[in-house]
Design a protein around this motif. Structure first.
Motif, PDB file in Angstrom:
ATOM      1  N   LYS A  21       0.834  -1.195   0.000  1.00 30.19           N
ATOM      2  CA  LYS A  21       0.000   0.000   0.000  1.00 30.19           C
ATOM      3  C   LYS A  21       0.874   1.253   0.000  1.00 30.19           C
ATOM      4  O   LYS A  21       1.921   1.284   0.621  1.00 30.19           O
ATOM      5  CB  LYS A  21      -0.900   0.015   1.241  1.00 30.19           C
ATOM      6  CG  LYS A  21      -1.903  -1.102   1.276  1.00 30.19           C
ATOM      7  CD  LYS A  21      -2.971  -0.871   0.242  1.00 30.19           C
ATOM      8  CE  LYS A  21      -4.018  -1.963   0.298  1.00 30.19           C
ATOM      9  NZ  LYS A  21      -5.030  -1.807  -0.714  1.00 30.19           N
ATOM     10  N   SER A  22       0.412   2.284  -0.677  1.00 28.67           N
ATOM     11  CA  SER A  22       1.142   3.545  -0.689  1.00 28.67           C
ATOM     12  C   SER A  22       0.916   4.286   0.625  1.00 28.67           C
ATOM     13  O   SER A  22      -0.166   4.206   1.209  1.00 28.67           O
ATOM     14  CB  SER A  22       0.662   4.424  -1.840  1.00 28.67           C
ATOM     15  OG  SER A  22       1.000   3.828  -3.064  1.00 28.67           O
ATOM     16  N   THR A  23       1.937   4.985   1.061  1.00 28.04           N
ATOM     17  CA  THR A  23       1.837   5.769   2.295  1.00 28.04           C
ATOM     18  C   THR A  23       2.131   7.230   1.961  1.00 28.04           C
ATOM     19  O   THR A  23       2.560   7.569   0.852  1.00 28.04           O
ATOM     20  CB  THR A  23       2.849   5.278   3.346  1.00 28.04           C
ATOM     21  OG1 THR A  23       4.169   5.444   2.822  1.00 28.04           O
ATOM     22  CG2 THR A  23       2.616   3.817   3.692  1.00 28.04           C
ATOM     23  N   TRP A  24       1.916   8.096   2.939  1.00 25.22           N
ATOM     24  CA  TRP A  24       2.207   9.515   2.738  1.00 25.22           C
ATOM     25  C   TRP A  24       3.695   9.746   2.522  1.00 25.22           C
ATOM     26  O   TRP A  24       4.088  10.650   1.780  1.00 25.22           O
ATOM     27  CB  TRP A  24       1.717  10.341   3.929  1.00 25.22           C
ATOM     28  CG  TRP A  24       0.246  10.582   3.877  1.00 25.22           C
ATOM     29  CD1 TRP A  24      -0.700  10.044   4.682  1.00 25.22           C
ATOM     30  CD2 TRP A  24      -0.452  11.400   2.941  1.00 25.22           C
ATOM     31  NE1 TRP A  24      -1.941  10.479   4.317  1.00 25.22           N
ATOM     32  CE2 TRP A  24      -1.824  11.325   3.259  1.00 25.22           C
ATOM     33  CE3 TRP A  24      -0.064  12.199   1.874  1.00 25.22           C
ATOM     34  CZ2 TRP A  24      -2.791  12.009   2.541  1.00 25.22           C
ATOM     35  CZ3 TRP A  24      -1.028  12.888   1.156  1.00 25.22           C
ATOM     36  CH2 TRP A  24      -2.370  12.791   1.481  1.00 25.22           C
ATOM     37  N   SER A  25       4.533   8.938   3.150  1.00 27.02           N
ATOM     38  CA  SER A  25       5.977   9.124   2.939  1.00 27.02           C
ATOM     39  C   SER A  25       6.360   8.797   1.498  1.00 27.02           C
ATOM     40  O   SER A  25       7.228   9.450   0.925  1.00 27.02           O
ATOM     41  CB  SER A  25       6.791   8.276   3.923  1.00 27.02           C
ATOM     42  OG  SER A  25       6.561   6.905   3.685  1.00 27.02           O
ATOM     43  N   TRP A  31       7.183  13.461  -4.655  1.00 29.18           N
ATOM     44  CA  TRP A  31       7.144  14.890  -4.941  1.00 29.18           C
ATOM     45  C   TRP A  31       8.499  15.549  -4.732  1.00 29.18           C
ATOM     46  O   TRP A  31       8.869  16.470  -5.461  1.00 29.18           O
ATOM     47  CB  TRP A  31       6.075  15.586  -4.101  1.00 29.18           C
ATOM     48  CG  TRP A  31       4.766  15.579  -4.816  1.00 29.18           C
ATOM     49  CD1 TRP A  31       3.683  14.817  -4.517  1.00 29.18           C
ATOM     50  CD2 TRP A  31       4.412  16.328  -5.976  1.00 29.18           C
ATOM     51  NE1 TRP A  31       2.673  15.050  -5.415  1.00 29.18           N
ATOM     52  CE2 TRP A  31       3.093  15.983  -6.323  1.00 29.18           C
ATOM     53  CE3 TRP A  31       5.078  17.257  -6.756  1.00 29.18           C
ATOM     54  CZ2 TRP A  31       2.434  16.534  -7.415  1.00 29.18           C
ATOM     55  CZ3 TRP A  31       4.425  17.807  -7.844  1.00 29.18           C
ATOM     56  CH2 TRP A  31       3.124  17.443  -8.162  1.00 29.18           C
ATOM     57  N   ASN A  32       9.248  15.095  -3.731  1.00 31.81           N
ATOM     58  CA  ASN A  32      10.603  15.628  -3.533  1.00 31.81           C
ATOM     59  C   ASN A  32      11.473  15.341  -4.749  1.00 31.81           C
ATOM     60  O   ASN A  32      12.261  16.190  -5.173  1.00 31.81           O
ATOM     61  CB  ASN A  32      11.240  15.043  -2.272  1.00 31.81           C
ATOM     62  CG  ASN A  32      10.701  15.675  -1.009  1.00 31.81           C
ATOM     63  OD1 ASN A  32      10.186  16.786  -1.048  1.00 31.81           O
ATOM     64  ND2 ASN A  32      10.805  14.972   0.098  1.00 31.81           N
ATOM     65  N   GLY A  33      11.338  14.156  -5.310  1.00 29.60           N
ATOM     66  CA  GLY A  33      12.090  13.814  -6.519  1.00 29.60           C
ATOM     67  C   GLY A  33      11.717  14.712  -7.683  1.00 29.60           C
ATOM     68  O   GLY A  33      12.581  15.170  -8.431  1.00 29.60           O
ATOM     69  N   ARG A  34      10.423  14.991  -7.833  1.00 28.20           N
ATOM     70  CA  ARG A  34       9.990  15.870  -8.926  1.00 28.20           C
ATOM     71  C   ARG A  34      10.492  17.292  -8.714  1.00 28.20           C
ATOM     72  O   ARG A  34      10.893  17.967  -9.663  1.00 28.20           O
ATOM     73  CB  ARG A  34       8.476  15.867  -9.031  1.00 28.20           C
ATOM     74  CG  ARG A  34       7.960  14.514  -9.547  1.00 28.20           C
ATOM     75  CD  ARG A  34       6.548  14.579  -9.941  1.00 28.20           C
ATOM     76  NE  ARG A  34       6.384  15.468 -11.070  1.00 28.20           N
ATOM     77  CZ  ARG A  34       5.276  15.533 -11.793  1.00 28.20           C
ATOM     78  NH1 ARG A  34       4.274  14.749 -11.496  1.00 28.20           N
ATOM     79  NH2 ARG A  34       5.174  16.374 -12.786  1.00 28.20           N
ATOM     80  N   ARG A  35      10.466  17.760  -7.463  1.00 27.61           N
ATOM     81  CA  ARG A  35      10.965  19.116  -7.180  1.00 27.61           C
ATOM     82  C   ARG A  35      12.448  19.227  -7.485  1.00 27.61           C
ATOM     83  O   ARG A  35      12.912  20.223  -8.032  1.00 27.61           O
ATOM     84  CB  ARG A  35      10.714  19.466  -5.709  1.00 27.61           C
ATOM     85  CG  ARG A  35       9.338  19.964  -5.442  1.00 27.61           C
ATOM     86  CD  ARG A  35       9.235  20.544  -4.035  1.00 27.61           C
ATOM     87  NE  ARG A  35       7.937  20.256  -3.501  1.00 27.61           N
ATOM     88  CZ  ARG A  35       7.629  19.238  -2.704  1.00 27.61           C
ATOM     89  NH1 ARG A  35       8.547  18.405  -2.312  1.00 27.61           N
ATOM     90  NH2 ARG A  35       6.404  19.066  -2.281  1.00 27.61           N
ATOM     91  N   GLN A  36      13.208  18.199  -7.101  1.00 33.08           N
ATOM     92  CA  GLN A  36      14.652  18.237  -7.364  1.00 33.08           C
ATOM     93  C   GLN A  36      14.925  18.229  -8.865  1.00 33.08           C
ATOM     94  O   GLN A  36      15.799  18.949  -9.345  1.00 33.08           O
ATOM     95  CB  GLN A  36      15.337  17.048  -6.692  1.00 33.08           C
ATOM     96  CG  GLN A  36      15.416  17.174  -5.187  1.00 33.08           C
ATOM     97  CD  GLN A  36      15.992  15.928  -4.528  1.00 33.08           C
ATOM     98  OE1 GLN A  36      16.204  14.914  -5.185  1.00 33.08           O
ATOM     99  NE2 GLN A  36      16.221  16.008  -3.232  1.00 33.08           N
TER     100      GLN A  36
END
Length: 91
Positions: A21-25, A31-36
């Protein structure tokens, strides 16, 4: 669940579900990867813009010197380096 027409297709064997299951982390890491990645692309664009600006400045100074030489206005300056030192181009 997938829906075809008016009938809901039930996944009795869990064929389409993931084991984990996907979690918030996980969401935050994605999203951190996309921002970087976006930050790196912006830095590349800034570097490219800076390169174009310096090329433009050099071309403008060279053009000004060429015009000064051809119009015979180099006169009071001993050489091209002295003339280039007098050309002020703001970036």
């Amino acid at each position: 669940m997938a829906k075809v027409g008016n009938y809901v297709q039930r996944d009795y064997h869990k064929t389409f579900s993931t084991k984990r299951k996907s979690t918030w982390s996980d969401y935050n890491k994605a999203w951190n990867g996309r921002r970087q990645g976006s930050s790196q692309k912006m830095q590349q664009l800034r570097n490219l813009a800076s390169t174009f600006a310096s090329i433009n400045t050099q071309a403008s100074q060279t053009n000004t010197l060429f015009v000064m030489q051809n119009q015979g206005r180099l006169g009071g300056y001993a050489n091209q380096t002295a003339a280039m030192a007098r050309i002020n181009v703001l970036v």
